[in-house]
Design a protein around this motif. Structure first.
Motif, PDB file in Angstrom:
ATOM      1  N   PRO A 111       0.799  -1.220   0.000  1.00  0.00           N
ATOM      2  CA  PRO A 111       0.000   0.000   0.000  1.00  0.00           C
ATOM      3  C   PRO A 111       0.840   1.283   0.000  1.00  0.00           C
ATOM      4  O   PRO A 111       0.471   2.265  -0.640  1.00  0.00           O
ATOM      5  CB  PRO A 111      -0.828  -0.104   1.292  1.00  0.00           C
ATOM      6  CG  PRO A 111      -0.910  -1.573   1.538  1.00  0.00           C
ATOM      7  CD  PRO A 111       0.412  -2.126   1.086  1.00  0.00           C
ATOM      8  N   LEU A 112       1.976   1.275   0.694  1.00  0.00           N
ATOM      9  CA  LEU A 112       2.832   2.470   0.698  1.00  0.00           C
ATOM     10  C   LEU A 112       3.339   2.786  -0.707  1.00  0.00           C
ATOM     11  O   LEU A 112       3.258   3.921  -1.174  1.00  0.00           O
ATOM     12  CB  LEU A 112       4.021   2.281   1.650  1.00  0.00           C
ATOM     13  CG  LEU A 112       3.696   2.217   3.134  1.00  0.00           C
ATOM     14  CD1 LEU A 112       4.956   1.899   3.942  1.00  0.00           C
ATOM     15  CD2 LEU A 112       3.075   3.518   3.611  1.00  0.00           C
ATOM     16  N   VAL A 113       3.842   1.768  -1.363  1.00  0.00           N
ATOM     17  CA  VAL A 113       4.332   1.952  -2.731  1.00  0.00           C
ATOM     18  C   VAL A 113       3.164   2.275  -3.655  1.00  0.00           C
ATOM     19  O   VAL A 113       3.273   3.145  -4.536  1.00  0.00           O
ATOM     20  CB  VAL A 113       5.101   0.697  -3.211  1.00  0.00           C
ATOM     21  CG1 VAL A 113       5.425   0.779  -4.687  1.00  0.00           C
ATOM     22  CG2 VAL A 113       6.372   0.517  -2.392  1.00  0.00           C
ATOM     23  N   GLY A 114       2.028   1.597  -3.449  1.00  0.00           N
ATOM     24  CA  GLY A 114       0.854   1.838  -4.285  1.00  0.00           C
ATOM     25  C   GLY A 114       0.363   3.272  -4.224  1.00  0.00           C
ATOM     26  O   GLY A 114       0.028   3.872  -5.254  1.00  0.00           O
ATOM     27  N   VAL A 115       0.327   3.857  -3.034  1.00  0.00           N
ATOM     28  CA  VAL A 115      -0.110   5.251  -2.895  1.00  0.00           C
ATOM     29  C   VAL A 115       0.890   6.192  -3.557  1.00  0.00           C
ATOM     30  O   VAL A 115       0.505   7.101  -4.298  1.00  0.00           O
ATOM     31  CB  VAL A 115      -0.317   5.614  -1.406  1.00  0.00           C
ATOM     32  CG1 VAL A 115      -0.471   7.111  -1.214  1.00  0.00           C
ATOM     33  CG2 VAL A 115      -1.530   4.886  -0.851  1.00  0.00           C
ATOM     34  N   ALA A 116       2.176   5.971  -3.321  1.00  0.00           N
ATOM     35  CA  ALA A 116       3.196   6.847  -3.913  1.00  0.00           C
ATOM     36  C   ALA A 116       3.179   6.771  -5.437  1.00  0.00           C
ATOM     37  O   ALA A 116       3.201   7.794  -6.131  1.00  0.00           O
ATOM     38  CB  ALA A 116       4.581   6.479  -3.375  1.00  0.00           C
ATOM     39  N   VAL A 117       3.129   5.561  -5.968  1.00  0.00           N
ATOM     40  CA  VAL A 117       3.126   5.376  -7.422  1.00  0.00           C
ATOM     41  C   VAL A 117       1.803   5.864  -8.015  1.00  0.00           C
ATOM     42  O   VAL A 117       1.790   6.537  -9.049  1.00  0.00           O
ATOM     43  CB  VAL A 117       3.386   3.890  -7.770  1.00  0.00           C
ATOM     44  CG1 VAL A 117       3.083   3.596  -9.218  1.00  0.00           C
ATOM     45  CG2 VAL A 117       4.827   3.533  -7.443  1.00  0.00           C
ATOM     46  N   GLY A 118       0.696   5.550  -7.356  1.00  0.00           N
ATOM     47  CA  GLY A 118      -0.613   5.996  -7.837  1.00  0.00           C
ATOM     48  C   GLY A 118      -0.698   7.510  -7.921  1.00  0.00           C
ATOM     49  O   GLY A 118      -1.225   8.065  -8.895  1.00  0.00           O
ATOM     50  N   TYR A 119      -0.169   8.196  -6.920  1.00  0.00           N
ATOM     51  CA  TYR A 119      -0.174   9.669  -6.947  1.00  0.00           C
ATOM     52  C   TYR A 119       0.626  10.178  -8.141  1.00  0.00           C
ATOM     53  O   TYR A 119       0.190  11.100  -8.837  1.00  0.00           O
ATOM     54  CB  TYR A 119       0.386  10.241  -5.644  1.00  0.00           C
ATOM     55  CG  TYR A 119       0.517  11.739  -5.707  1.00  0.00           C
ATOM     56  CD1 TYR A 119      -0.597  12.552  -5.478  1.00  0.00           C
ATOM     57  CD2 TYR A 119       1.726  12.355  -6.037  1.00  0.00           C
ATOM     58  CE1 TYR A 119      -0.497  13.933  -5.563  1.00  0.00           C
ATOM     59  CE2 TYR A 119       1.832  13.721  -6.130  1.00  0.00           C
ATOM     60  CZ  TYR A 119       0.726  14.509  -5.887  1.00  0.00           C
ATOM     61  OH  TYR A 119       0.822  15.873  -5.983  1.00  0.00           O
ATOM     62  N   GLN A 120       1.786   9.578  -8.367  1.00  0.00           N
ATOM     63  CA  GLN A 120       2.627  10.018  -9.488  1.00  0.00           C
ATOM     64  C   GLN A 120       1.892   9.840 -10.819  1.00  0.00           C
ATOM     65  O   GLN A 120       1.938  10.717 -11.684  1.00  0.00           O
ATOM     66  CB  GLN A 120       3.936   9.228  -9.517  1.00  0.00           C
ATOM     67  CG  GLN A 120       4.864   9.504  -8.358  1.00  0.00           C
ATOM     68  CD  GLN A 120       5.476  10.888  -8.424  1.00  0.00           C
ATOM     69  OE1 GLN A 120       4.913  11.840  -7.901  1.00  0.00           O
ATOM     70  NE2 GLN A 120       6.608  10.993  -9.059  1.00  0.00           N
ATOM     71  N   VAL A 121       1.216   8.705 -10.997  1.00  0.00           N
ATOM     72  CA  VAL A 121       0.505   8.435 -12.248  1.00  0.00           C
ATOM     73  C   VAL A 121      -0.677   9.393 -12.404  1.00  0.00           C
ATOM     74  O   VAL A 121      -0.898   9.943 -13.492  1.00  0.00           O
ATOM     75  CB  VAL A 121       0.045   6.956 -12.312  1.00  0.00           C
ATOM     76  CG1 VAL A 121      -0.886   6.717 -13.488  1.00  0.00           C
ATOM     77  CG2 VAL A 121       1.265   6.031 -12.386  1.00  0.00           C
ATOM     78  N   VAL A 122      -1.430   9.626 -11.331  1.00  0.00           N
ATOM     79  CA  VAL A 122      -2.568  10.548 -11.398  1.00  0.00           C
ATOM     80  C   VAL A 122      -2.094  11.971 -11.693  1.00  0.00           C
ATOM     81  O   VAL A 122      -2.680  12.674 -12.532  1.00  0.00           O
ATOM     82  CB  VAL A 122      -3.405  10.487 -10.095  1.00  0.00           C
ATOM     83  CG1 VAL A 122      -4.394  11.641 -10.019  1.00  0.00           C
ATOM     84  CG2 VAL A 122      -4.126   9.161 -10.000  1.00  0.00           C
TER      85      VAL A 122
END
Length: 146
Positions: A92-103
């Motif tokens: 989840p930590l990586v998912g939030v960081a990566v998801g924010y970058q993509v969004v």
């Protein structure tokens, strides 16, 4: 590590592309949850077996990740923790960081808004990757000793 501090509505000019590592992590995350969905929908009959576990009986640092993600999809956090606590925390930590970058990249590409984006130097990214690798190796060894 630096963060651009300005939010710009209707940005113009060139859009800074995303690092290939961000796209790679995005693909791994989406693929992992897709596999967990298939695993769940198949009644836990379709999954990817671990070669290390199949040949040696030892659990690799990622063993249990598909079952962990499937448990998360069911909302069973206790079972998810049991299957793989390290990936349960890191995912989840990586998912939030990566998801924010993509969004942020997508919104800027659509010329809607330019959000601050995290920029890691190659040295910092390498250090983070090495720390995660060490953590996973230590976890892999410890989970087989206990």
């Amino acid at each position: 590590m630096s963060i651009s501090q300005s939010v710009v509505l209707r940005p113009t000019g060139p859009v800074q592309p995303l690092d290939r590592r961000v796209w790679g992590l995005t693909a791994v995350g989406v693929g992992g949850f897709a596999l967990a969905g298939v695993y769940t929908l198949s009644g836990e009959r379709i999954g990817i077996p671990c070669i290390l576990h199949a040949t040696t009986g030892l659990d690799c640092p990622l063993c249990g990740s598909t079952r962990m993600a499937a448990a998360m999809l069911h909302g069973d956090l206790a079972a998810a923790w049991h299957f793989n606590p390290v990936i349960f925390v890191l995912g989840p930590l990586v998912g939030v960081a990566v998801g924010y970058q993509v969004v942020a990249w997508a919104l800027e590409s659509l010329r809607l808004v330019k959000l601050p984006r995290l920029q890691l130097s190659s040295r910092t990214a390498d250090r983070l990757l090495n720390a995660v690798i060490v953590l996973l190796v230590v976890f892999g060894v410890l989970r087989n000793l206990v």
